[in-house]
Structure formats: C-alpha cells, structure tokens
Motif scaffolding. Structure first.
Motif, PDB file in Angstrom:
ATOM      1  N   UNK A 144      45.630 144.025  90.237  1.00  0.00           N
ATOM      2  CA  UNK A 144      45.600 143.493  91.598  1.00  0.00           C
ATOM      3  C   UNK A 144      45.100 142.047  91.578  1.00  0.00           C
ATOM      4  N   UNK A 145      45.398 141.364  92.647  1.00  0.00           N
ATOM      5  CA  UNK A 145      45.079 139.937  92.725  1.00  0.00           C
ATOM      6  C   UNK A 145      43.574 139.689  92.640  1.00  0.00           C
ATOM      7  N   UNK A 146      42.773 140.576  93.189  1.00  0.00           N
ATOM      8  CA  UNK A 146      41.326 140.371  93.176  1.00  0.00           C
ATOM      9  C   UNK A 146      40.771 140.397  91.751  1.00  0.00           C
ATOM     10  N   UNK A 147      41.309 141.257  90.887  1.00  0.00           N
ATOM     11  CA  UNK A 147      40.864 141.294  89.486  1.00  0.00           C
ATOM     12  C   UNK A 147      41.192 139.986  88.780  1.00  0.00           C
ATOM     13  N   UNK A 148      42.339 139.436  89.097  1.00  0.00           N
ATOM     14  CA  UNK A 148      42.740 138.167  88.483  1.00  0.00           C
ATOM     15  C   UNK A 148      41.853 137.030  88.993  1.00  0.00           C
ATOM     16  N   UNK A 149      41.595 137.017  90.300  1.00  0.00           N
ATOM     17  CA  UNK A 149      40.721 135.980  90.861  1.00  0.00           C
ATOM     18  C   UNK A 149      39.304 136.096  90.316  1.00  0.00           C
ATOM     19  N   UNK A 150      38.844 137.319  90.092  1.00  0.00           N
ATOM     20  CA  UNK A 150      37.519 137.512  89.493  1.00  0.00           C
ATOM     21  C   UNK A 150      37.481 136.899  88.096  1.00  0.00           C
ATOM     22  N   UNK A 151      38.537 137.110  87.321  1.00  0.00           N
ATOM     23  CA  UNK A 151      38.611 136.509  85.987  1.00  0.00           C
ATOM     24  C   UNK A 151      38.623 134.984  86.086  1.00  0.00           C
ATOM     25  N   UNK A 152      39.360 134.451  87.042  1.00  0.00           N
ATOM     26  CA  UNK A 152      39.440 132.995  87.194  1.00  0.00           C
ATOM     27  C   UNK A 152      38.123 132.390  87.684  1.00  0.00           C
ATOM     28  N   UNK A 153      37.295 133.192  88.322  1.00  0.00           N
ATOM     29  CA  UNK A 153      35.984 132.685  88.754  1.00  0.00           C
ATOM     30  C   UNK A 153      35.062 132.398  87.561  1.00  0.00           C
ATOM     31  N   UNK A 154      35.420 132.869  86.387  1.00  0.00           N
ATOM     32  CA  UNK A 154      34.621 132.560  85.195  1.00  0.00           C
ATOM     33  C   UNK A 154      34.938 131.175  84.651  1.00  0.00           C
ATOM     34  N   UNK A 155      35.999 130.551  85.177  1.00  0.00           N
ATOM     35  CA  UNK A 155      36.425 129.221  84.720  1.00  0.00           C
ATOM     36  C   UNK A 155      35.812 128.176  85.642  1.00  0.00           C
ATOM     37  N   UNK A 156      35.018 127.301  85.057  1.00  0.00           N
ATOM     38  CA  UNK A 156      34.356 126.263  85.859  1.00  0.00           C
ATOM     39  C   UNK A 156      34.914 124.883  85.543  1.00  0.00           C
ATOM     40  N   UNK A 157      34.913 124.058  86.561  1.00  0.00           N
ATOM     41  CA  UNK A 157      35.183 122.645  86.349  1.00  0.00           C
ATOM     42  C   UNK A 157      33.925 122.106  85.672  1.00  0.00           C
ATOM     43  N   UNK A 158      34.018 121.629  84.430  1.00  0.00           N
ATOM     44  CA  UNK A 158      32.814 121.220  83.705  1.00  0.00           C
ATOM     45  C   UNK A 158      32.090 120.018  84.314  1.00  0.00           C
ATOM     46  N   UNK A 159      32.784 119.236  85.098  1.00  0.00           N
ATOM     47  CA  UNK A 159      32.145 118.084  85.725  1.00  0.00           C
ATOM     48  C   UNK A 159      31.358 118.479  86.976  1.00  0.00           C
ATOM     49  N   UNK A 160      31.832 119.513  87.679  1.00  0.00           N
ATOM     50  CA  UNK A 160      31.197 119.921  88.924  1.00  0.00           C
ATOM     51  C   UNK A 160      30.366 121.192  88.776  1.00  0.00           C
ATOM     52  N   UNK A 161      30.592 121.930  87.703  1.00  0.00           N
ATOM     53  CA  UNK A 161      29.897 123.186  87.437  1.00  0.00           C
ATOM     54  C   UNK A 161      30.100 124.219  88.553  1.00  0.00           C
ATOM     55  N   UNK A 162      31.317 124.248  89.096  1.00  0.00           N
ATOM     56  CA  UNK A 162      31.708 125.204  90.127  1.00  0.00           C
ATOM     57  C   UNK A 162      33.024 125.824  89.663  1.00  0.00           C
ATOM     58  N   UNK A 163      33.199 127.124  89.925  1.00  0.00           N
ATOM     59  CA  UNK A 163      34.415 127.790  89.447  1.00  0.00           C
ATOM     60  C   UNK A 163      35.649 127.328  90.216  1.00  0.00           C
ATOM     61  N   UNK A 164      36.792 127.460  89.565  1.00  0.00           N
ATOM     62  CA  UNK A 164      38.039 126.920  90.105  1.00  0.00           C
ATOM     63  C   UNK A 164      38.529 127.654  91.352  1.00  0.00           C
ATOM     64  N   UNK A 165      38.144 128.911  91.523  1.00  0.00           N
ATOM     65  CA  UNK A 165      38.548 129.644  92.731  1.00  0.00           C
ATOM     66  C   UNK A 165      37.774 129.111  93.925  1.00  0.00           C
TER      67      UNK A 165
END
Length: 99
Positions: free
Chosen positions: A3-24
């Motif tokens: 489901x889309x929520x599982x994918x978005x949860x995985x993507x929340x582990x990815x951070x913009x290294x300059x801002x230190x905030x996840x991409x979602x």
C-alpha cells in the motif's frame, strides 16, 4: 501488493542532507504508483541545482527496494510543478522554523 502508506513510510527514512528533513515531509514526493512488485515514484528537489539531488534519488530507490515484495523502484526526477515551501508538512515547517 504494497500500500502507498508503507512506501511513504519507507521514503520518510530519506532525508535531504542539507535540511535534515525527510523528503515526504518536505513535499518532494509527488506520485507513488505500484505495479505488482515494481514501484514508480515521481519526485522533485527543492532546487533544480540541488547538490544533494543524486544522493537523495539513490537513497529513495534504496529505501523502497528494501521493502518486502519490491523487486524494482523507479524514481523519476520531475521539475514540474516546481517545488514550493507550501508543499511542506507542519512538522517540516516546525523543524525548519518556517511559520
């Protein structure tokens, strides 16, 4: 099928290294589509010249491909519509001090 929520949860582990905030929460992820075991994502960057862009895209692919049942992640970089701070979640705004 994931489901889309599982994918978005995985993507929340990815951070913009300059801002230190996840991409979602930054609002960089535009679309997520599942085709059996293949996930297609369209996302953008805060700036077309973002120096962390290649790293963010690699990390997004890796995060999705770690999910059970996923054999391939296709992450496509799009610049339309352009990203604006209006796309950020309230959590991201709080973290960055944008009110």
């Amino acid at each position: 099928m994931l489901d889309q929520e599982a994918i978005l949860t995985a993507l929340r582990t990815v951070k913009d290294p300059e801002l230190n905030v996840n991409i979602v929460d930054l609002g960089l992820v535009y679309t997520v589509q599942t085709k059996e075991d293949v996930i297609d994502v369209e996302m953008t960057l805060t700036s077309p010249a973002c120096p962390a862009g290649p790293e963010i895209l690699r990390n997004a692919v890796a995060a999705i491909e770690l999910l059970e049942g996923v054999t391939k992640a296709n992450v496509k970089l799009v610049m339309s519509p352009p990203w604006t701070p209006d796309r950020m979640s309230d959590d991201a705004r709080d973290t960055l001090g944008i009110f």
